[in-house]
Write an enzyme that holds these catalytic residues in place. Sequence first.
Site, PDB file in Angstrom:
ATOM      1  N   ASP A   1      -4.694   3.446  -1.678  1.00 44.57           N
ATOM      2  CA  ASP A   1      -5.874   3.971  -0.815  1.00 44.57           C
ATOM      3  C   ASP A   1      -6.210   5.512  -1.340  1.00 44.57           C
ATOM      4  O   ASP A   1      -5.826   6.287  -0.674  1.00 44.57           O
ATOM      5  CB  ASP A   1      -5.439   3.657   0.895  1.00 44.57           C
ATOM      6  CG  ASP A   1      -5.156   2.548   1.013  1.00 44.57           C
ATOM      7  OD1 ASP A   1      -5.488   1.752   1.555  1.00 44.57           O
ATOM      8  OD2 ASP A   1      -4.187   2.359   1.415  1.00 44.57           O
TER       9      ASP A   1
ATOM     10  N   SER B   1       0.880  -1.338   0.289  1.00 43.32           N
ATOM     11  CA  SER B   1       0.176  -0.110  -0.046  1.00 43.32           C
ATOM     12  C   SER B   1       0.659   1.444  -0.071  1.00 43.32           C
ATOM     13  O   SER B   1       2.103   1.674   0.520  1.00 43.32           O
ATOM     14  CB  SER B   1      -0.834  -0.001   1.194  1.00 43.32           C
ATOM     15  OG  SER B   1      -1.444   0.883   1.742  1.00 43.32           O
TER      16      SER B   1
ATOM     17  N   HIS C   1      -1.196  -1.302  -4.457  1.00 53.85           N
ATOM     18  CA  HIS C   1      -2.523  -0.463  -3.857  1.00 53.85           C
ATOM     19  C   HIS C   1      -2.697   0.768  -3.141  1.00 53.85           C
ATOM     20  O   HIS C   1      -1.783   1.431  -2.775  1.00 53.85           O
ATOM     21  CB  HIS C   1      -2.379  -1.609  -2.206  1.00 53.85           C
ATOM     22  CG  HIS C   1      -4.013  -1.333  -1.883  1.00 53.85           C
ATOM     23  ND1 HIS C   1      -5.044  -2.480  -2.219  1.00 53.85           N
ATOM     24  CD2 HIS C   1      -4.509  -0.255  -0.792  1.00 53.85           C
ATOM     25  CE1 HIS C   1      -5.980  -2.173  -0.778  1.00 53.85           C
ATOM     26  NE2 HIS C   1      -5.837  -0.907  -0.495  1.00 53.85           N
TER      27      HIS C   1
ATOM     28  N   HIS D   1      -7.947   1.274  -4.337  1.00 51.83           N
ATOM     29  CA  HIS D   1      -9.460   1.000  -2.704  1.00 51.83           C
ATOM     30  C   HIS D   1      -9.981   2.407  -2.963  1.00 51.83           C
ATOM     31  O   HIS D   1      -9.177   2.946  -2.093  1.00 51.83           O
ATOM     32  CB  HIS D   1      -8.122   0.118  -1.934  1.00 51.83           C
ATOM     33  CG  HIS D   1      -9.388   0.177  -0.381  1.00 51.83           C
ATOM     34  ND1 HIS D   1      -8.746   0.257   0.462  1.00 51.83           N
ATOM     35  CD2 HIS D   1     -10.730  -0.039  -0.215  1.00 51.83           C
ATOM     36  CE1 HIS D   1      -9.294  -0.459   1.946  1.00 51.83           C
ATOM     37  NE2 HIS D   1     -10.358  -0.109   0.856  1.00 51.83           N
TER      38      HIS D   1
ATOM     39  N   ASP E   1      -6.801  -6.269   4.368  1.00 54.65           N
ATOM     40  CA  ASP E   1      -6.477  -5.575   4.667  1.00 54.65           C
ATOM     41  C   ASP E   1      -6.361  -4.499   5.873  1.00 54.65           C
ATOM     42  O   ASP E   1      -7.133  -4.203   6.225  1.00 54.65           O
ATOM     43  CB  ASP E   1      -6.797  -4.512   3.286  1.00 54.65           C
ATOM     44  CG  ASP E   1      -6.450  -2.472   3.115  1.00 54.65           C
ATOM     45  OD1 ASP E   1      -5.253  -2.740   3.442  1.00 54.65           O
ATOM     46  OD2 ASP E   1      -7.115  -2.191   2.453  1.00 54.65           O
TER      47      ASP E   1
ATOM     48  N   MET F   1      -9.418   8.317   0.109  1.00 58.78           N
ATOM     49  CA  MET F   1      -9.688   8.118   1.105  1.00 58.78           C
ATOM     50  C   MET F   1     -10.569  10.014   0.423  1.00 58.78           C
ATOM     51  O   MET F   1      -9.529  10.937   0.209  1.00 58.78           O
ATOM     52  CB  MET F   1      -9.014   8.904   2.084  1.00 58.78           C
ATOM     53  CG  MET F   1      -8.613   7.038   2.608  1.00 58.78           C
ATOM     54  SD  MET F   1      -7.372   7.031   3.995  1.00 58.78           S
ATOM     55  CE  MET F   1      -6.480   5.742   4.229  1.00 58.78           C
TER      56      MET F   1
ATOM     57  N   MET G   1     -12.422   4.318  -0.678  1.00 55.25           N
ATOM     58  CA  MET G   1     -12.660   4.746   0.147  1.00 55.25           C
ATOM     59  C   MET G   1     -13.609   6.281   0.233  1.00 55.25           C
ATOM     60  O   MET G   1     -13.418   7.217   1.254  1.00 55.25           O
ATOM     61  CB  MET G   1     -11.678   4.963   1.228  1.00 55.25           C
ATOM     62  CG  MET G   1     -11.609   2.876   1.893  1.00 55.25           C
ATOM     63  SD  MET G   1      -9.923   3.335   2.537  1.00 55.25           S
ATOM     64  CE  MET G   1      -8.229   3.850   1.374  1.00 55.25           C
TER      65      MET G   1
ATOM     66  N   MET H   1     -11.358  -5.409   5.797  1.00 53.86           N
ATOM     67  CA  MET H   1     -10.853  -4.526   6.308  1.00 53.86           C
ATOM     68  C   MET H   1     -10.555  -5.549   7.515  1.00 53.86           C
ATOM     69  O   MET H   1     -11.366  -5.854   8.360  1.00 53.86           O
ATOM     70  CB  MET H   1     -11.524  -3.624   6.143  1.00 53.86           C
ATOM     71  CG  MET H   1     -11.179  -2.259   5.266  1.00 53.86           C
ATOM     72  SD  MET H   1      -9.940  -2.261   4.746  1.00 53.86           S
ATOM     73  CE  MET H   1      -9.448  -1.665   5.599  1.00 53.86           C
TER      74      MET H   1
HETATM   75  C1  DX5 Z   1      -6.248   1.782   5.312  1.00 52.28           C
HETATM   76  C2  DX5 Z   1      -6.293   1.803   4.373  1.00 52.28           C
HETATM   77  C3  DX5 Z   1      -4.984   0.480   4.107  1.00 52.28           C
HETATM   78  C4  DX5 Z   1      -3.578   0.815   5.448  1.00 52.28           C
HETATM   79  C5  DX5 Z   1      -2.446  -0.647   5.216  1.00 52.28           C
HETATM   80  O1  DX5 Z   1      -7.751   2.238   4.880  1.00 52.28           O
HETATM   81  O2  DX5 Z   1      -7.009   0.795   3.623  1.00 52.28           O
HETATM   82  O3  DX5 Z   1      -4.512  -0.232   3.375  1.00 52.28           O
HETATM   83  O4  DX5 Z   1      -2.760   1.267   3.939  1.00 52.28           O
HETATM   84  O5  DX5 Z   1      -1.919   0.337   6.020  1.00 52.28           O
HETATM   85  P1  DX5 Z   1      -0.809  -0.974   6.787  1.00 52.28           P
HETATM   86  O6  DX5 Z   1      -0.523  -1.967   6.536  1.00 52.28           O
HETATM   87  O7  DX5 Z   1       0.220  -0.454   8.082  1.00 52.28           O
HETATM   88  O8  DX5 Z   1      -1.734  -1.238   8.167  1.00 52.28           O
HETATM   89 ZN    ZN Z   2      -6.484  -0.366   1.827  1.00 58.13          ZN
END
Ligand code: DX5
Ligand code: ZN
Length: 216
Positions: A34, A7, A32, A65, A172, A36, A67, A136
């Site tokens: 993320d 990620s 990956h 991903h 994740d 947001m 969010m 998650m």
């Molecule tokens: C959290 C993200 C994850 C995050 C994981 O909302 O979806 O992908 O980056 O990070 P680690 O592996 O550090 O928990």
């Molecule tokens: Zn993620």
Amino acid sequence: MALVAPSLLAADFGCLHEQTKLAENAGADWLHFDIMDGHFVPNLSFGADFVRQMRPVSGLFFDVHLMVEEPLNFLPMFENCGADLITVHYEACSDLPAVIRHLKERGIKVGISLKPQTPADVLAPYLKDIDNILIMTVEPGFGGQKFMPRQLPKISRTRELIGSGDTTLEVDGGINTQTAELCVKHGANVLVAGSAIFKAEQPAQIIRQLHYAGEK
Ligand code: DX5
Ligand code: ZN
């Protein structure tokens, strides 16, 4: 062997090209992203233009991903950004079939993600239409959180629902070499890891261990 998806949220944002190359050379399978929106989760990250600009940098499978609240409103922005798979949150969609249709019509693989409180069985009506399920194992929004072992029965239940189908089962949040082993033993086959990879002294060694987690 599990697939490994570093990620970028945990990478050094000052040198993302190098960090992406590092992940690729260290044996990553997917990358990956993320995304947001500050509403669905209490944090902001990056958007479609960022994914688009990273596309020429890497040949990895781009795992996006989302969010964000009502992802259908954002999908047009993500259409030509080079995403191979876009995973949306079940909880964020008022019309999930429309989201699935939109992505499929554009040849983008589609995934559904579940927050920790959402039971696996909500996936049942969509199973035959989706390519990926993302469970998650922390509350979404931030990297570096602690893995929630209470999600393990949900991973098993999701594996039961998928059966021998080829939908991938991704986990994740708080994934490291120990928690990965538990997840794989419960049926996961794609491991997202941010901190465990980008904060490691030897990312290649961690990725190798993640590839073989839970196999012996
Ligand atoms: C959290 C993200 C994850 C995050 C994981 O909302 O979806 O992908 O980056 O990070 P680690 O592996 O550090 O928990
Ligand atoms: Zn993620």
